[in-house]
Write a protein that holds these residues in place. Structure first.
Motif, PDB file in Angstrom:
ATOM      1  N   LEU A   1       0.828  -1.199   0.000  1.00 51.28           N
ATOM      2  CA  LEU A   1       0.000   0.000   0.000  1.00 51.28           C
ATOM      3  C   LEU A   1       0.869   1.257   0.000  1.00 51.28           C
ATOM      4  CD1 LEU A   1      -2.848   1.223   0.185  1.00 51.28           C
ATOM      5  CD2 LEU A   1      -2.569   1.201   2.664  1.00 51.28           C
ATOM      6  N   VAL A   2       1.906   1.295   0.842  1.00 49.66           N
ATOM      7  CA  VAL A   2       2.797   2.459   0.911  1.00 49.66           C
ATOM      8  C   VAL A   2       3.514   2.648  -0.425  1.00 49.66           C
ATOM      9  CG1 VAL A   2       4.913   3.340   1.988  1.00 49.66           C
ATOM     10  CG2 VAL A   2       3.091   2.402   3.425  1.00 49.66           C
TER      11      VAL A   2
ATOM     12  N   ALA B   1       4.234   5.663  -5.390  1.00 43.53           N
ATOM     13  CA  ALA B   1       4.317   5.619  -6.853  1.00 43.53           C
ATOM     14  C   ALA B   1       3.240   6.508  -7.475  1.00 43.53           C
ATOM     15  CB  ALA B   1       4.180   4.187  -7.352  1.00 43.53           C
ATOM     16  N   GLY B   2       2.041   6.488  -6.931  1.00 47.67           N
ATOM     17  CA  GLY B   2       0.967   7.350  -7.423  1.00 47.67           C
ATOM     18  C   GLY B   2       1.301   8.825  -7.243  1.00 47.67           C
ATOM     19  N   ALA B   3       1.868   9.174  -6.083  1.00 53.50           N
ATOM     20  CA  ALA B   3       2.239  10.572  -5.820  1.00 53.50           C
ATOM     21  C   ALA B   3       3.337  11.026  -6.779  1.00 53.50           C
ATOM     22  CB  ALA B   3       2.693  10.740  -4.381  1.00 53.50           C
TER      23      ALA B   3
ATOM     24  N   LEU C   1       1.796  11.591 -10.233  1.00 47.44           N
ATOM     25  CA  LEU C   1       1.048  12.843 -10.299  1.00 47.44           C
ATOM     26  C   LEU C   1       1.980  14.054 -10.355  1.00 47.44           C
ATOM     27  CD1 LEU C   1      -1.899  12.128  -7.837  1.00 47.44           C
ATOM     28  CD2 LEU C   1      -2.017  12.390 -10.315  1.00 47.44           C
ATOM     29  N   MET C   2       3.077  14.011  -9.603  1.00 47.33           N
ATOM     30  CA  MET C   2       4.041  15.119  -9.635  1.00 47.33           C
ATOM     31  C   MET C   2       4.672  15.237 -11.022  1.00 47.33           C
ATOM     32  SD  MET C   2       5.945  15.299  -5.922  1.00 47.33           S
ATOM     33  CE  MET C   2       6.916  13.867  -6.238  1.00 47.33           C
ATOM     34  N   LEU C   3       5.062  14.115 -11.613  1.00 45.29           N
ATOM     35  CA  LEU C   3       5.664  14.152 -12.947  1.00 45.29           C
ATOM     36  C   LEU C   3       4.674  14.658 -13.982  1.00 45.29           C
ATOM     37  CD1 LEU C   3       7.751  10.849 -12.959  1.00 45.29           C
ATOM     38  CD2 LEU C   3       8.595  13.202 -12.817  1.00 45.29           C
ATOM     39  N   TYR C   4       3.415  14.270 -13.856  1.00 48.42           N
ATOM     40  CA  TYR C   4       2.383  14.754 -14.778  1.00 48.42           C
ATOM     41  C   TYR C   4       2.214  16.262 -14.645  1.00 48.42           C
ATOM     42  CZ  TYR C   4      -2.099  15.476 -17.022  1.00 48.42           C
ATOM     43  OH  TYR C   4      -3.102  15.949 -17.827  1.00 48.42           O
TER      44      TYR C   4
END
Length: 157
Positions: A14-15, A20-22, A25-28
């Motif tokens: 989960l962590v 990875a999701g964060a 989103l930052m790269l996007y």
């Protein structure tokens, strides 16, 4: 596998997925704010095989073509051509140009590509020193002669 290890594995998974999701989103978000640097030739011919798309934000650097500056007497709108070693690109700008802006001078403009050879600039920067030029532009401009601003002021004499 005992229940305690399963719980730990689930928490670690989960962590890792949240991190990875964060990062994704930052790269996007950063990708939306990147302004790639182009020369006029690279806008027309492409840079490393890719031509910028209409609507793309970019930075362009080149020399202002002497005689190409057109000002609207009613507004602050101005357009001019930029050139490096090949074809020229037309830049349109609404606002007050820098004091050091001159024909035959190197500038860098940030804006949006509105057509294959037209840019709507949001910002125009003029170099402050005759000797300085961005390294990418200096490489492209080797061997190209242009009219110096000093010659323009004196009528080319």
């Amino acid at each position: 596998m005992n229940p305690r290890r399963q719980k730990r594995l689930a928490i670690v998974a989960l962590v890792v997925s949240v991190v990875a999701g964060a990062v994704g989103l930052m790269l996007y978000a950063l990708n939306q704010n990147i302004d790639l640097f182009y020369t006029p030739s690279e806008i027309i011919d492409g840079k490393q095989g890719t031509v910028p798309q209409v609507g793309q934000r970019l930075r362009i650097g080149g020399m202002v073509v002497p005689g190409s500056v057109k000002r609207n007497q009613e507004t602050l709108a101005v357009s001019f051509d930029l050139v490096d070693t090949g074809p020229a690109v037309t830049v349109s700008y609404q606002g007050i140009l820098p004091d050091l802006f001159r024909e035959g001078q190197g500038i860098v403009a940030t804006g949006v590509l509105t057509a294959a050879n037209r840019i709507q600039a949001e910002e125009v920067l003029a170099k402050h020193d005759e000797e300085y030029m961005p390294p990418e532009l200096a490489e492209k401009m080797k061997g190209i002669k242009h009219v110096k601003p000093d010659n323009l002021a004196t009528g080319g004499h």
